[in-house]
Design a protein around this motif. Sequence first.
Motif, PDB file in Angstrom:
ATOM      1  N   ASP A  36       1.583  -8.472  -2.329  1.00  0.00           N
ATOM      2  CA  ASP A  36       0.280  -8.045  -1.811  1.00  0.00           C
ATOM      3  C   ASP A  36      -0.753  -9.114  -2.152  1.00  0.00           C
ATOM      4  O   ASP A  36      -0.613  -9.823  -3.155  1.00  0.00           O
ATOM      5  CB  ASP A  36      -0.138  -6.686  -2.416  1.00  0.00           C
ATOM      6  N   GLU A  72       7.229   3.580  10.651  1.00  0.00           N
ATOM      7  CA  GLU A  72       7.410   4.490   9.523  1.00  0.00           C
ATOM      8  C   GLU A  72       6.748   5.836   9.833  1.00  0.00           C
ATOM      9  O   GLU A  72       5.655   5.878  10.366  1.00  0.00           O
ATOM     10  CB  GLU A  72       6.793   3.862   8.258  1.00  0.00           C
ATOM     11  N   LYS A 120      -3.734  -4.979  -7.880  1.00  0.00           N
ATOM     12  CA  LYS A 120      -2.674  -4.014  -7.571  1.00  0.00           C
ATOM     13  C   LYS A 120      -1.317  -4.527  -8.070  1.00  0.00           C
ATOM     14  O   LYS A 120      -0.537  -3.786  -8.684  1.00  0.00           O
ATOM     15  CB  LYS A 120      -2.639  -3.859  -6.041  1.00  0.00           C
ATOM     16  N   ARG A 152      -9.210   8.650   3.508  1.00  0.00           N
ATOM     17  CA  ARG A 152      -9.476   8.024   4.802  1.00  0.00           C
ATOM     18  C   ARG A 152      -9.581   9.096   5.897  1.00  0.00           C
ATOM     19  O   ARG A 152      -8.688   9.888   6.091  1.00  0.00           O
ATOM     20  CB  ARG A 152      -8.379   7.007   5.147  1.00  0.00           C
ATOM     21  N   VAL A 199       1.372  -4.038   6.271  1.00  0.00           N
ATOM     22  CA  VAL A 199      -0.064  -4.152   5.990  1.00  0.00           C
ATOM     23  C   VAL A 199      -0.822  -3.136   6.837  1.00  0.00           C
ATOM     24  O   VAL A 199      -0.271  -2.549   7.766  1.00  0.00           O
ATOM     25  CB  VAL A 199      -0.565  -5.589   6.287  1.00  0.00           C
ATOM     26  N   SER A 245      -5.135   8.836   7.150  1.00  0.00           N
ATOM     27  CA  SER A 245      -5.112   7.416   7.500  1.00  0.00           C
ATOM     28  C   SER A 245      -4.365   7.154   8.794  1.00  0.00           C
ATOM     29  O   SER A 245      -4.352   6.037   9.277  1.00  0.00           O
ATOM     30  CB  SER A 245      -4.465   6.624   6.365  1.00  0.00           C
ATOM     31  N   CYS A 246      -3.715   8.174   9.377  1.00  0.00           N
ATOM     32  CA  CYS A 246      -2.882   7.905  10.561  1.00  0.00           C
ATOM     33  C   CYS A 246      -3.384   8.565  11.846  1.00  0.00           C
ATOM     34  O   CYS A 246      -3.669   7.875  12.818  1.00  0.00           O
ATOM     35  CB  CYS A 246      -1.445   8.336  10.277  1.00  0.00           C
ATOM     36  N   LYS A 268      -6.782   7.291  13.492  1.00  0.00           N
ATOM     37  CA  LYS A 268      -6.769   5.909  13.981  1.00  0.00           C
ATOM     38  C   LYS A 268      -5.701   5.705  15.046  1.00  0.00           C
ATOM     39  O   LYS A 268      -5.884   4.927  15.974  1.00  0.00           O
ATOM     40  CB  LYS A 268      -6.612   4.918  12.820  1.00  0.00           C
ATOM     41  N   THR A 286      -3.381  -1.422   9.568  1.00  0.00           N
ATOM     42  CA  THR A 286      -3.830  -1.695  10.945  1.00  0.00           C
ATOM     43  C   THR A 286      -5.012  -0.760  11.229  1.00  0.00           C
ATOM     44  O   THR A 286      -4.883   0.207  11.978  1.00  0.00           O
ATOM     45  CB  THR A 286      -2.692  -1.445  11.966  1.00  0.00           C
ATOM     46  N   GLY A 314       0.852  -1.195   0.000  1.00  0.00           N
ATOM     47  CA  GLY A 314       0.000   0.000   0.000  1.00  0.00           C
ATOM     48  C   GLY A 314       0.883   1.238   0.000  1.00  0.00           C
ATOM     49  O   GLY A 314       2.005   1.218  -0.516  1.00  0.00           O
ATOM     50  N   TYR A 315       0.415   2.317   0.602  1.00  0.00           N
ATOM     51  CA  TYR A 315       1.170   3.570   0.628  1.00  0.00           C
ATOM     52  C   TYR A 315       2.557   3.333   1.226  1.00  0.00           C
ATOM     53  O   TYR A 315       3.575   3.718   0.658  1.00  0.00           O
ATOM     54  CB  TYR A 315       0.432   4.635   1.453  1.00  0.00           C
ATOM     55  N   VAL A 316       2.588   2.686   2.399  1.00  0.00           N
ATOM     56  CA  VAL A 316       3.868   2.517   3.086  1.00  0.00           C
ATOM     57  C   VAL A 316       4.719   1.420   2.442  1.00  0.00           C
ATOM     58  O   VAL A 316       5.906   1.605   2.193  1.00  0.00           O
ATOM     59  CB  VAL A 316       3.627   2.216   4.591  1.00  0.00           C
ATOM     60  N   THR A 356       2.025   0.328  11.895  1.00  0.00           N
ATOM     61  CA  THR A 356       1.867   0.963  13.207  1.00  0.00           C
ATOM     62  C   THR A 356       1.067   0.014  14.094  1.00  0.00           C
ATOM     63  O   THR A 356      -0.089  -0.270  13.816  1.00  0.00           O
ATOM     64  CB  THR A 356       1.126   2.304  13.047  1.00  0.00           C
ATOM     65  N   GLU A 362       1.877  11.027   3.540  1.00  0.00           N
ATOM     66  CA  GLU A 362       1.367  10.938   2.179  1.00  0.00           C
ATOM     67  C   GLU A 362       1.485  12.312   1.536  1.00  0.00           C
ATOM     68  O   GLU A 362       1.347  13.330   2.199  1.00  0.00           O
ATOM     69  CB  GLU A 362      -0.085  10.463   2.194  1.00  0.00           C
ATOM     70  N   LEU A 415       6.655   8.457   7.323  1.00  0.00           N
ATOM     71  CA  LEU A 415       6.430   9.228   6.092  1.00  0.00           C
ATOM     72  C   LEU A 415       5.034   9.833   6.086  1.00  0.00           C
ATOM     73  O   LEU A 415       4.118   9.333   6.742  1.00  0.00           O
ATOM     74  CB  LEU A 415       6.636   8.344   4.857  1.00  0.00           C
TER      75      LEU A 415
HETATM   76  P1  NAD Z   1      -2.700   0.493   2.825  1.00  0.00           P
HETATM   77  O1  NAD Z   1      -4.106   0.119   3.175  1.00  0.00           O
HETATM   78  O2  NAD Z   1      -2.440   1.546   1.817  1.00  0.00           O
HETATM   79  O3  NAD Z   1      -1.906  -0.810   2.375  1.00  0.00           O
HETATM   80  C1  NAD Z   1      -1.954  -2.036   3.042  1.00  0.00           C
HETATM   81  C2  NAD Z   1      -1.776  -3.128   1.993  1.00  0.00           C
HETATM   82  O4  NAD Z   1      -1.624  -4.382   2.657  1.00  0.00           O
HETATM   83  C3  NAD Z   1      -2.973  -3.286   1.066  1.00  0.00           C
HETATM   84  O5  NAD Z   1      -2.532  -3.191  -0.275  1.00  0.00           O
HETATM   85  C4  NAD Z   1      -3.513  -4.697   1.374  1.00  0.00           C
HETATM   86  O6  NAD Z   1      -4.037  -5.349   0.244  1.00  0.00           O
HETATM   87  C5  NAD Z   1      -2.270  -5.389   1.880  1.00  0.00           C
HETATM   88  N1  NAD Z   1      -2.488  -6.560   2.726  1.00  0.00           N
HETATM   89  C6  NAD Z   1      -3.381  -6.710   3.732  1.00  0.00           C
HETATM   90  N2  NAD Z   1      -3.243  -7.936   4.285  1.00  0.00           N
HETATM   91  C7  NAD Z   1      -2.235  -8.553   3.633  1.00  0.00           C
HETATM   92  C8  NAD Z   1      -1.588  -9.817   3.752  1.00  0.00           C
HETATM   93  N3  NAD Z   1      -1.960 -10.688   4.713  1.00  0.00           N
HETATM   94  N4  NAD Z   1      -0.588 -10.134   2.922  1.00  0.00           N
HETATM   95  C9  NAD Z   1      -0.197  -9.244   1.960  1.00  0.00           C
HETATM   96  N5  NAD Z   1      -0.761  -8.034   1.791  1.00  0.00           N
HETATM   97  C10 NAD Z   1      -1.756  -7.675   2.618  1.00  0.00           C
HETATM   98  O7  NAD Z   1      -2.037   0.881   4.238  1.00  0.00           O
HETATM   99  P2  NAD Z   1      -0.865   1.952   4.485  1.00  0.00           P
HETATM  100  O8  NAD Z   1      -1.425   3.328   4.482  1.00  0.00           O
HETATM  101  O9  NAD Z   1       0.280   1.615   3.616  1.00  0.00           O
HETATM  102  O10 NAD Z   1      -0.500   1.614   5.999  1.00  0.00           O
HETATM  103  C11 NAD Z   1       0.227   0.453   6.356  1.00  0.00           C
HETATM  104  C12 NAD Z   1       0.701   0.600   7.788  1.00  0.00           C
HETATM  105  O11 NAD Z   1       1.637   1.691   7.877  1.00  0.00           O
HETATM  106  C13 NAD Z   1      -0.402   0.942   8.791  1.00  0.00           C
HETATM  107  O12 NAD Z   1      -0.130   0.331  10.019  1.00  0.00           O
HETATM  108  C14 NAD Z   1      -0.296   2.444   8.929  1.00  0.00           C
HETATM  109  O13 NAD Z   1      -0.778   2.906  10.173  1.00  0.00           O
HETATM  110  C15 NAD Z   1       1.187   2.651   8.834  1.00  0.00           C
HETATM  111  N6  NAD Z   1       1.599   3.977   8.350  1.00  0.00           N
HETATM  112  C16 NAD Z   1       0.913   4.574   7.346  1.00  0.00           C
HETATM  113  C17 NAD Z   1       1.327   5.824   6.885  1.00  0.00           C
HETATM  114  C18 NAD Z   1       0.574   6.528   5.782  1.00  0.00           C
HETATM  115  O14 NAD Z   1       0.770   7.734   5.623  1.00  0.00           O
HETATM  116  N7  NAD Z   1      -0.274   5.851   5.029  1.00  0.00           N
HETATM  117  C19 NAD Z   1       2.446   6.440   7.433  1.00  0.00           C
HETATM  118  C20 NAD Z   1       3.155   5.779   8.430  1.00  0.00           C
HETATM  119  C21 NAD Z   1       2.709   4.547   8.885  1.00  0.00           C
END
Ligand code: NAD
Length: 444
Positions: free
Chosen positions: A31, A156, A36, A335, A85, A267-268, A271, A87, A10-12, A122, A160, A158
């Motif tokens: 993934d 992480e 995707k 989100r 993934v 998204s952060c 939550k 959370t 995903g994003y991270v 996270t 978005e 970062l």
């Molecule tokens: P996201 O929803 O964009 O991506 C998560 C990905 O994980 C999805 O593509 C999903 O299909 C995949 N996934 C889920 N279960 C899976 C599995 N069992 N096996 C393989 N792939 C699987 O989420 P995100 O925004 O990238 O966030 C990920 C984590 O990083 C979260 O804990 C979030 O809190 C944290 N985080 C996010 C940001 C942000 O800005 N988005 C910044 C820092 C930390």
Amino acid sequence: MNSISIIGTGYVGLVTGTCLSEFGIRVTCMDVDRGKIDSLSRGRVPIYEPGLDALVAKNLEAGRLRFTADIAEAVAGSNMIFIAVGTPPGEDGSVDMKHVLAAAESIAEHMTEPKVIVNKSTVPVGTGRRVKALVHSILERRGLGGLAFDVVSNPEFLREGSAVRDFMHPDRVVIGSESEAAAAQMRDIYNVLYLIDTPFIFTTLESAELIKYASNAFLATKITFINEIANLCDAAGADVHAVAKAMGLDGRIGKYFLHPGPGYGGSCLPKDTQGLVAIGRDHGVRMDVVGAVIAANDAQKRFMVDKIEKGLGGLDGRTVAVLGLAFKPETDDMRFAPSVPIVQGLIAKGARVRAYDPVAMDNAFKHDLAAEAAAGGLRACADEYEAASGADAVVLLTEWNQFRHLDLNRVRELMAGRHFFDLRNVYEPQDMTARGFVYAGVGR
Ligand code: NAD
């Protein structure tokens, strides 16, 4: 030489995998979402993140970055496996750990040689140890109880919209580990950052996990605090920008995250503040400050709707143009975007909303605001000027650059009314008044 697999693209996960491949490391991003993965394998990036497309294309081409939906291939192909993934928040605000645990389980089911498992998601304090126990129990069941592995926490930070730059130039890298060898491997993969003097914090699993929540909750507190001061400035006739600037010059306070607005989203922060309260509850510790921040942030969005209603002398039958839906500029992420409760609040009070966002229209109209659009209260517009046409009020909700340079005379001529609610304080009140708008910012 280290090679890396990332579970969750995903994003991270995608930014991490792509940037690590840019550092010269061989990376496989995995993934469960095949669509995707297919799209990424063809070089098409499914999210909007400045600079990411070019880096993905470059590293795909160089053969350092690959994508797969096959967990066995991802686990076999690397000695370090990152979990990135989602959370998401559960019903009661607690952190839903199902994806992290599923990822840990699938790693344990497929590993046949030593690995370092790095958690980037996270997660609540204690997760590293929980993952360790889970992986160990699965390996034992598979008759591989003696197989060595380490678990590392590497949260992480970062943002978005500037994710690539943030990953390449972080304020710090946090590594929680009980194993010196694993910590050394982590330092090795981040060597490029080490060489540019990025501070590295080597600590325990528990501290690393808490650093992430404490940081996000503090940022949310800072935003919410200045929003509350802004509301007081509005009522008392003070200018929040003067207040925030002078506050920020105090080195103990710092100048960042003191910009008022309609409440934090994304998204952060929403939550993670809820998550921290739930984590405190699990440990028998009251998180009263964070609880108050959540309540005040929710109230801020309602306050914005009330402000617009009061300014217009009622919302029933009024047409409101909303500029910007994404939770912040340079992202398509909707989100917990403040735009959602604000648009819903305006419609609930009888307004018709015409909205435009440069990149989040699809996400907004297909998901978060689909019901409002289907019911007819919300209309998608092709650009900011179509949105403003015939509107009684313009509400600037996301400060995209293109909204910082509106042709204001054209907007004014297209509108039926004169109200401009600038919920990001992009424009100067005096200038707007001189142009014939009835202008309202936040706290000035
Ligand atoms: P996201 O929803 O964009 O991506 C998560 C990905 O994980 C999805 O593509 C999903 O299909 C995949 N996934 C889920 N279960 C899976 C599995 N069992 N096996 C393989 N792939 C699987 O989420 P995100 O925004 O990238 O966030 C990920 C984590 O990083 C979260 O804990 C979030 O809190 C944290 N985080 C996010 C940001 C942000 O800005 N988005 C910044 C820092 C930390």
